[in-house]
Enzyme design. Structure first.
Site, mmCIF file in Angstrom:
data_model
loop_
_atom_site.group_PDB
_atom_site.id
_atom_site.type_symbol
_atom_site.label_atom_id
_atom_site.label_comp_id
_atom_site.label_asym_id
_atom_site.label_seq_id
_atom_site.Cartn_x
_atom_site.Cartn_y
_atom_site.Cartn_z
ATOM 1 N N HIS A 196 -8.137 -10.760 -0.970
ATOM 2 C CA HIS A 196 -8.132 -10.575 0.480
ATOM 3 C C HIS A 196 -9.080 -11.645 1.000
ATOM 4 C CE1 HIS A 196 -7.949 -8.026 4.225
ATOM 5 N NE2 HIS A 196 -8.858 -8.938 4.511
ATOM 6 N N HIS B 63 0.861 -1.192 0.000
ATOM 7 C CA HIS B 63 0.000 0.000 0.000
ATOM 8 C C HIS B 63 0.892 1.235 0.000
ATOM 9 C CE1 HIS B 63 -3.686 -2.257 0.957
ATOM 10 N NE2 HIS B 63 -2.855 -3.061 1.586
ATOM 11 N N ASP C 111 2.429 -6.216 2.602
ATOM 12 C CA ASP C 111 1.205 -5.554 3.057
ATOM 13 C C ASP C 111 1.548 -4.338 3.930
ATOM 14 O OD1 ASP C 111 -1.493 -5.025 3.203
ATOM 15 O OD2 ASP C 111 -1.932 -6.617 4.645
HETATM 16 ZN ZN ZN Z 1 -3.249 -5.048 2.100
#
Ligand code: ZN
Length: 345
Positions: free
Chosen positions: A136, A15, A247
């Site tokens: 996810h 991200h 992540d």
């Molecule tokens: Zn993520």
């Protein structure tokens, strides 16, 4: 071992956010990593190839001078995703994968998929053209305990989807349970899993014992110790189906340290040091390259990087900042709760 040279790593789940936050964090990734799969959960999300093209340009403009870094773009799957747009995005070389967020699963996922039937035309096209789906893997219905979300997702969503579309290539992202590991190992083909740095290091005690510790809160939430050990075994095994996806997910401190804190752990800056520590502990330093630099590109059909990085074991612990300052605010850095001696030279 005091020094280890490996192919330059890639991050298969990252991200970067946007604007001032992105400008503040991108250098921590581009310093060590050659490429990263960029998550599309902005506000508003990256849903079309045109969105991804514009976002990619903003990312490229923010890369610090002298770093070479290639953002690999993803699209956020919605119930209205156009199969033709996906196909064009892949054909143009811009789109590497499509991301499935069950609605409400994590940060900025409210636009995700509720009714899978509506996303089937897009998923069918992806299977046909070989565009991978990154999932996810959590159900979000209130009747399912948060610690069981991954297993229930496998049983009720992922396995039926894979049976219906066996040609669809699926990356189960940030696997957090032994159930996820076992499921990936049981698949004959078209399934792989990414594992984060922090899930190799913390279990749920880190969040809850001795007071609530928001900087260890992420989604999927860390599970009990037996699951962490299963992740460690998979990551350090060299098995080609498992690779690094950090992540790393920056939030400013006020959004973490409050009555309803955001999910996300920021690890880009010290991930390689943490991983070297983990792999050394498990006598698997010789397999760090497979996990961080080889298995991911092989899965995505890309060449491994030609450049290398060298990790050096220092006598004194490496001094990472506890927090970094960005134009958007202060971000706390992941604290593995042990001294880090490995450093990227
Ligand atoms: Zn993520």
């Amino acid at each position: 071992m005091r020094s280890l040279t490996i192919r330059r790593p890639d991050d298969w789940h990252l991200h970067l956010r946007d604007g001032a936050m992105m400008e503040g964090v991108i250098g921590d990734t581009s310093r060590h990593f050659a490429r990263a799969i960029i998550m599309p959960n902005l506000v508003p999300p990256v849903v079309t190839t045109a969105d991804a093209r514009a976002y990619r340009e903003r990312i490229v403009n923010a890369i610090p001078d002298g770093d070479t870094f290639e953002p690999l773009m993803t699209l956020y799957l919605t119930e209205g995703t156009s199969p033709d747009d996906l196909e064009e995005g892949k054909a143009s070389g811009l789109i590497t994968a499509v991301k499935l967020y069950p609605a409400g699963a994590t940060t900025n996922s409210h636009g995700g998929v509720r009714d899978f039937e509506k996303a089937m035309p897009a998923l069918e096209r992806m299977a046909k053209i070989g565009l991978p789906l990154c999932v996810h893997g959590e159900v979000t219905t209130p009747d399912v305990d948060i610690f069981d979300r991954e297993k229930v997702f496998i049983d009720t969503v992922l396995d039926p989807l894979r049976k219906r579309l066996p040609e669809l290539k699926v990356t189960m992202e940030h696997v957090t349970t032994s159930d996820g590991i076992d499921y990936i190992k049981s698949a004959e083909s078209n399934l792989a899993g990414s594992i984060t740095t922090h899930h190799l290091i913390i279990n749920r005690n880190a969040i809850l014992v001795g007071g609530i510790r928001p900087h260890y809160y992420c989604l999927p939430v860390a599970k009990r110790e037996s699951h962490r050990l299963a992740l460690r075994a998979a990551a350090t095994s060299g098995d080609r189906r498992f690779f690094l996806g950090t992540d790393s997910a920056p939030h400013i401190d006020p959004l973490k340290e409050c009555g309803c804190g955001c999910a996300g752990i920021y690890t880009s800056i010290n991930t390689m040091s943490c991983l070297a520590h983990v792999f050394e502990q498990d006598n698997a330093l010789d397999r760090l390259e497979a996990f961080a630099s080889l298995n991911g590109p092989a899965w995505y059909g890309l060449p491994a990087n030609d450049e290398t990085i060298t990790l050096v074991r220092r006598d004194e612990p490496v001094d990472f900042p506890a927090k970094i300052e960005t134009g958007a605010g202060t971000v706390t850095v992941f604290d593995p709760m042990f001294p880090l001696h490995w450093d990227v030279a």
